[in-house]
Motif scaffolding. Sequence first.
Motif, PDB file in Angstrom:
ATOM      1  N   GLN A 115       0.852  -1.185   0.000  1.00 43.80           N
ATOM      2  CA  GLN A 115       0.000   0.000   0.000  1.00 43.80           C
ATOM      3  C   GLN A 115       0.889   1.237   0.000  1.00 43.80           C
ATOM      4  OE1 GLN A 115      -3.333  -0.204  -0.258  1.00 43.80           O
ATOM      5  NE2 GLN A 115      -3.287   2.007  -0.531  1.00 43.80           N
ATOM      6  N   LEU A 116       0.896   1.971  -1.095  1.00 45.17           N
ATOM      7  CA  LEU A 116       1.732   3.167  -1.180  1.00 45.17           C
ATOM      8  C   LEU A 116       0.825   4.397  -1.143  1.00 45.17           C
ATOM      9  CD1 LEU A 116       4.169   1.998  -4.009  1.00 45.17           C
ATOM     10  CD2 LEU A 116       4.447   1.764  -1.565  1.00 45.17           C
ATOM     11  N   THR A 117       1.094   5.308  -0.215  1.00 47.07           N
ATOM     12  CA  THR A 117       0.163   6.422  -0.023  1.00 47.07           C
ATOM     13  C   THR A 117       0.668   7.764  -0.541  1.00 47.07           C
ATOM     14  OG1 THR A 117       1.044   6.733   2.185  1.00 47.07           O
ATOM     15  CG2 THR A 117      -0.946   5.398   2.001  1.00 47.07           C
ATOM     16  N   GLY A 118       1.973   7.906  -0.756  1.00 43.57           N
ATOM     17  CA  GLY A 118       2.498   9.170  -1.285  1.00 43.57           C
ATOM     18  C   GLY A 118       2.201   9.296  -2.769  1.00 43.57           C
ATOM     19  N   LYS A 119       2.549  10.445  -3.331  1.00 43.49           N
ATOM     20  CA  LYS A 119       2.339  10.650  -4.783  1.00 43.49           C
ATOM     21  C   LYS A 119       3.688  10.751  -5.486  1.00 43.49           C
ATOM     22  CE  LYS A 119      -2.229  11.142  -4.833  1.00 43.49           C
ATOM     23  NZ  LYS A 119      -3.112  12.175  -4.400  1.00 43.49           N
ATOM     24  N   PHE A 120       3.699  10.275  -6.716  1.00 45.20           N
ATOM     25  CA  PHE A 120       4.932  10.191  -7.500  1.00 45.20           C
ATOM     26  C   PHE A 120       4.792  11.118  -8.714  1.00 45.20           C
ATOM     27  CE2 PHE A 120       7.510   7.030 -10.313  1.00 45.20           C
ATOM     28  CZ  PHE A 120       8.651   7.805 -10.175  1.00 45.20           C
ATOM     29  N   ILE A 121       5.645  12.140  -8.766  1.00 45.72           N
ATOM     30  CA  ILE A 121       5.596  13.106  -9.873  1.00 45.72           C
ATOM     31  C   ILE A 121       6.922  13.054 -10.627  1.00 45.72           C
ATOM     32  CG2 ILE A 121       5.235  15.514 -10.531  1.00 45.72           C
ATOM     33  CD1 ILE A 121       3.851  16.004  -7.889  1.00 45.72           C
ATOM     34  N   THR A 122       6.846  12.925 -11.948  1.00 48.80           N
ATOM     35  CA  THR A 122       8.080  12.922 -12.735  1.00 48.80           C
ATOM     36  C   THR A 122       8.130  14.152 -13.638  1.00 48.80           C
ATOM     37  OG1 THR A 122       7.109  11.509 -14.452  1.00 48.80           O
ATOM     38  CG2 THR A 122       8.272  10.415 -12.664  1.00 48.80           C
ATOM     39  N   PHE A 123       9.361  14.581 -13.913  1.00 48.20           N
ATOM     40  CA  PHE A 123       9.637  15.791 -14.700  1.00 48.20           C
ATOM     41  C   PHE A 123      10.374  15.371 -15.956  1.00 48.20           C
ATOM     42  CE2 PHE A 123       8.738  19.165 -11.524  1.00 48.20           C
ATOM     43  CZ  PHE A 123       8.413  18.332 -10.461  1.00 48.20           C
TER      44      PHE A 123
END
Length: 209
Positions: free
Chosen positions: A7-15
């Motif tokens: 269960q992964l709760t953080g958010k992943f943003i790529t540039f």
Amino acid sequence: MKRGATQLTGKFITFEGIDGAGKSTHIGFVRDWLAGRGKRVVATREPGGTALGEKLRALLLHETMHLETEALLMFASRREHLAQVIEPALARGDWVLSDRFTDASFAYQSGGRGLDRAKLEALEAWVHPRLQPDLTLLFDVPLAVARERLDATRSLDKFEREEADFFEKCRNEYLRRAAQDPGRIVVVDSTRSIPAIQEQLGHVLEKLL
Ligand SMILES: Nc1ncnc2c1ncn2[C@@H]1O[C@H](COP(=O)(O)OP(=O)(O)O)[C@@H](O)[C@H]1O
Ligand SMILES: Cc1cn([C@H]2C[C@H](O)[C@@H](COP(=O)(O)OP(=O)(O)O)O2)c(=O)[nH]c1=O
């Protein structure tokens, strides 16, 4: 987003974007914007982001090698990065900002250099079968603008010394992917001023909170 058993709760943003498009400039802004809203943020990069990954980065950016070796090392760096940094951070509930991820392999190794896309799809399915970024910011500029910005600032690595045609092909592959996955990839017109871009980034980020 559901990412398999853990269960992964953080958010992943790529540039993403061609060299000189403004990724590094805006990662700092996004980090501060999120921190100001109480989020714990991990800013990282590819290739690299771990001790081993940074060694692979030095090879990738400065050594000539077979195209498939280049693609495999990009994904080797990514595998380590996921295990050591990205997945643990997301599991803690942190937000992860990565200067490049798998879209860059499609843009550079397939779009730019011509590697069969199916080979990258196979590596992607192996290395991160369930995880995708929650949001990818694609900083898009015509090549001439990126070149002018780069020339003004720094000495160029192996990729940055490529011919114009290479970057046109990278840019086109990025835009093709954005058109295919508009829910994840937001195209940011990076010819605009930095404040105008940051205003758009604020609106995009609000929707993720
Ligand atoms: N929207 C912009 N307008 C003018 N200059 C910019 C803009 N975005 C970035 N720059 C400048 O262009 C150069 C390259 O930007 P950078 O963020 O390092 O690109 P990247 O990380 O995508 O290679 C830097 O000197 C940066 O200050
Ligand atoms: C992650 C990744 C990067 N690259 C290339 C793109 C860049 O030219 C180079 C390094 O990326 P980057 O960190 O953007 O370089 P800089 O610190 O100089 O802004 O690696 C690939 O070719 N494939 C990949 O999968």
